[in-house]
Design an enzyme around this catalytic site. Structure first.
Site, short mmCIF file in Angstrom:
data_model
loop_
_atom_site.label_atom_id
_atom_site.label_comp_id
_atom_site.label_asym_id
_atom_site.label_seq_id
_atom_site.Cartn_x
_atom_site.Cartn_y
_atom_site.Cartn_z
N CYS A 151 0.81 -1.23 0.00
CA CYS A 151 0.00 0.00 0.00
C CYS A 151 0.84 1.27 0.00
CB CYS A 151 -0.94 0.02 1.20
SG CYS A 151 -1.96 -1.44 1.32
N HIS B 259 -3.69 6.99 3.01
CA HIS B 259 -4.06 5.70 2.44
C HIS B 259 -5.49 5.37 2.88
CE1 HIS B 259 -4.07 1.63 1.18
NE2 HIS B 259 -3.94 1.12 2.39
N ASN C 210 -10.23 -0.37 -0.21
CA ASN C 210 -8.76 -0.28 -0.17
C ASN C 210 -8.18 -0.80 -1.49
OD1 ASN C 210 -6.03 -0.62 0.32
ND2 ASN C 210 -6.30 -1.61 2.31
N1 ACO Z 1 -18.95 -9.49 8.04
C1 ACO Z 1 -19.50 -9.86 9.21
N2 ACO Z 1 -18.77 -10.24 10.27
C2 ACO Z 1 -17.43 -10.27 10.14
C3 ACO Z 1 -16.80 -9.91 8.95
C4 ACO Z 1 -17.60 -9.51 7.87
N3 ACO Z 1 -17.09 -9.14 6.68
N4 ACO Z 1 -15.47 -10.04 9.13
C5 ACO Z 1 -15.28 -10.46 10.38
N5 ACO Z 1 -16.48 -10.61 11.00
C6 ACO Z 1 -16.73 -11.04 12.36
C7 ACO Z 1 -15.60 -11.87 12.93
O1 ACO Z 1 -15.73 -13.21 12.53
C8 ACO Z 1 -15.81 -11.68 14.41
O2 ACO Z 1 -16.83 -12.54 14.83
P1 ACO Z 1 -16.73 -13.29 16.25
O3 ACO Z 1 -16.67 -12.20 17.26
O4 ACO Z 1 -17.97 -14.10 16.27
O5 ACO Z 1 -15.45 -14.10 16.18
C9 ACO Z 1 -16.33 -10.26 14.52
O6 ACO Z 1 -16.81 -9.90 13.20
C10 ACO Z 1 -15.29 -9.26 14.94
O7 ACO Z 1 -14.12 -9.51 14.18
P2 ACO Z 1 -12.82 -8.65 14.38
O8 ACO Z 1 -11.78 -9.12 13.40
O9 ACO Z 1 -12.47 -8.63 15.82
O10 ACO Z 1 -13.36 -7.21 13.95
P3 ACO Z 1 -12.66 -5.83 14.06
O11 ACO Z 1 -13.53 -4.90 14.82
O12 ACO Z 1 -11.23 -5.94 14.43
O13 ACO Z 1 -12.73 -5.33 12.54
C11 ACO Z 1 -11.37 -5.18 10.57
C12 ACO Z 1 -12.09 -6.10 11.54
C13 ACO Z 1 -12.37 -4.25 9.91
C14 ACO Z 1 -10.66 -6.01 9.51
C15 ACO Z 1 -10.35 -4.34 11.38
O14 ACO Z 1 -9.53 -5.16 12.18
C16 ACO Z 1 -9.49 -3.52 10.48
O15 ACO Z 1 -9.92 -2.57 9.89
N6 ACO Z 1 -8.20 -3.85 10.40
C17 ACO Z 1 -7.30 -3.19 9.49
C18 ACO Z 1 -7.22 -4.01 8.29
C19 ACO Z 1 -6.95 -3.26 7.05
O16 ACO Z 1 -7.44 -2.18 6.78
N7 ACO Z 1 -6.15 -3.91 6.24
C20 ACO Z 1 -5.86 -3.39 4.97
C21 ACO Z 1 -4.54 -3.76 4.52
S1 ACO Z 1 -3.30 -2.87 5.34
C22 ACO Z 1 -3.61 -1.38 4.95
O17 ACO Z 1 -3.93 -1.10 3.84
C23 ACO Z 1 -3.50 -0.41 6.01
#
Ligand code: ACO
Length: 331
Positions: free
Chosen positions: A117, A258, A288
C-alpha cells in the site's frame, strides 16, 4: 529552520476506476456479511471490481494516459516509469514493462517496486532520486492494483475490504517556484511480514495443487494487529515528514491518507493533530486499492479544488511488509 527546496514536483495526475460497482449488499448475497457490519467497521459502502480481461497493466496505462494528457506530454518524452503493484499481471516481466509497451514510451527505463500500500510514495521518492541525479526530465509514477484477483472470496474478513483501480502522477524537476516534494519519510519492518501476506505461490512454495487447494496464494491478514500498527506508524511518519518540511499540523491544508478503513484514517488524523475537515476520504466509494489509493485520492482532491496551487498536502500510507511512509507536498 531553513525551509527545504523541492527537487521535483507533481505536474499532473490521473486515475482510472473500472465501471463495475459492487456494493456491500452485493457481497452480502455471496458471503455471510452485511452492509451494516462493513460500513460501521470500515466506512466502505462499495468498491470497483475490474473485469476478468482487465489486468493491472491495463488499469495503470489508462490512468497514465490521462495524467500524460494533462501534463501535455507524449509517451516518448517519459524517461523513467516506476510502477507499484501488489498484483502484477505476470511474475515476469514487470508490470512496468507491460505498461511501457501499452503506452509506447520506448525511451523510458521501466521497473516495478513492491511496497504494497505504500508503493506510490516509495515510487515518487525513487523517481525524485532519478531526477535529482540528472538521469531524466520526466518521470511517470503509476500505482495499479487488481486486488480482486488475489482475494479469497470465501474469507469475509478480507474480501469486503478491497477494490481495484489505478492512479498516476507525472513528476518533473522543480522550476524554482517552491512547489514539489518538500520532505518524505519512509520506513519498513520485515519482522511483521506475516501480519499481511500471500504465503505461497512464489519461489519458496511454487504454485502447486496444494497451494491452490489451501489458498496459500491468496491474501491473509491479521486485521487487529494491522490496525494498531497502521495508526501508530502513519501518525509517526506524518510527524517526521512535517518536521522535515518545517510544518506544524496547522500548516497542513489537506491530509491525503491511504484509504484502508475510515477508523484508521480518523485515528491517524487525530494523532497527527489534523481535523477531519482537512482529510480527504473516498474509502466509502472504492475500498482499499492498496498503493492506488493515494494517487487516486490526490487526483480527486485536485479535481475538487481541495489541493489547488500552493496547497500544503500531506500524504501518508501503510501496508504489507510492513511498510509505511509520508510525504509533504507543496502543490
Ligand atoms: N462481516 C461480518 N462479520 C465479520 C466480517 C464480515 N465481513 N469479518 C469479520 N467478521 C466477524 C468476525 O468473525 C468476528 O466474529 P466473532 O466475534 O464471532 O469471532 C467479529 O466480526 C469481529 O471480528 P474482528 O476481526 O475482531 O473485527 P474488528 O472490529 O477488528 O474489525 C477489521 C475487523 C475491519 C478487519 C479491522 O480489524 C481492520 O480494519 N483492520 C485493518 C485491516 C486493514 O485495513 N487492512 C488493509 C490492509 S493494510 C492497509 O492497507 C492499512
Amino acid at each position: 529552520m531553513i525551509k527545504p527546496t523541492p527537487i521535483a514536483e507533481i505536474v499532473a495526475t490521473g486515475r482510472f476506476l473500472p465501471d463495475n460497482v459492487v456494493t456491500n449488499d452485493d457481497l452480502a448475497e455471496r458471503m455471510d456479511t452485511s452492509d451494516e457490519w462493513i460500513r460501521t467497521r470500515t466506512g466502505i459502502s462499495e468498491r470497483r471490481i475490474a473485469p476478468d480481461d482487465m489486468g493491472a497493466a491495463d488499469l495503470g496505462a489508462r490512468a497514465a494516459t490521462i495524467a500524460l494528457q494533462r501534463a501535455g506530454l507524449e509517451p516518448g518524452e517519459i524517461d523513467i516509469l516506476v510502477v507499484s503493484t501488489a498484483t502484477p499481471d505476470r511474475w515476469l516481466p514487470s508490470t512496468a514493462c507491460d505498461i511501457q509497451a501499452l503506452l509506447k514510451c520506448d525511451n523510458a527505463v521501466a521497473f516495478d517496486i513492491m511496497a504494497a500500500c505504500t508503493g506510490h510514495l516509495y515510487g515518487l521518492s525513487m523517481a525524485e532520486g532519478y531526477l535529482a541525479a540528472g538521469r531524466g526530465e520526466v518521470a511517470l509514477v503509476i500505482a495499479a492494483e487488481k486486488m480482486s484477483a488475489i482475494l479469497d472470496w470465501n474469507d469475509r474478513t478480507t474480501a469486503v475490504l478491497f477494490g481495484d483501480g489505478a492512479g498516476a502522477a507525472v513528476l518533473r524537476p522543480s522550476n524554482g517556484s517552491g512547489r514539489g516534494i518538500l520532505s518524505s519519510h519512509h520506513q519498513s519492518d520485515g519482522k511483521l511480514a506475516e501480519l499481511l501476506y500471500r504465503p505461497g505461490g512464489g519461489a519458496l512454495d511454487p504454485i502447486s495443487q496444494s497451494v491452490l487447494d489451501e489458498g496459500r496464494h491468496l491474501l491473509k491478514m491479521q486485521g487487529r494487529e494491522i490496525f494498531k500498527n497502521a495508526v501508530r506508524s502513519m501518525a509517526e511518519a506524518c510527524d517526521i515528514a512535517m518536521q522535515k518540511a518545517g510544518w506544524t499540523a496547522n500548516d497542513v491544508d489537506l491530509l491525503v491518507p491511504h484509504q484502508a478503513n475510515i477508523r484508521i484514517i480518523e485515528a491517524t488524523a487525530k494523532y497527527a493533530g489534523i481535523p477531519m475537515e482537512k482529510v480527504f476520504v473516498n474509502v466509502d466509494r472504492y475500498g482499499n486499492m492498496s498503493s492506488a489509493t493515494v494517487p487516486i485520492a490526490l487526483d480527486e482532491a485536485i479535481e475538487q479544488g481541495r489541493a489547488g496551487p500552493d496547497a500544503n498536502v500531506m500524504t501518508v500510507a501503510f501496508g504489507a511488509g510492513l511498510t509505511w511512509g509520508a510525504m509533504a507536498l507543496r502543490m
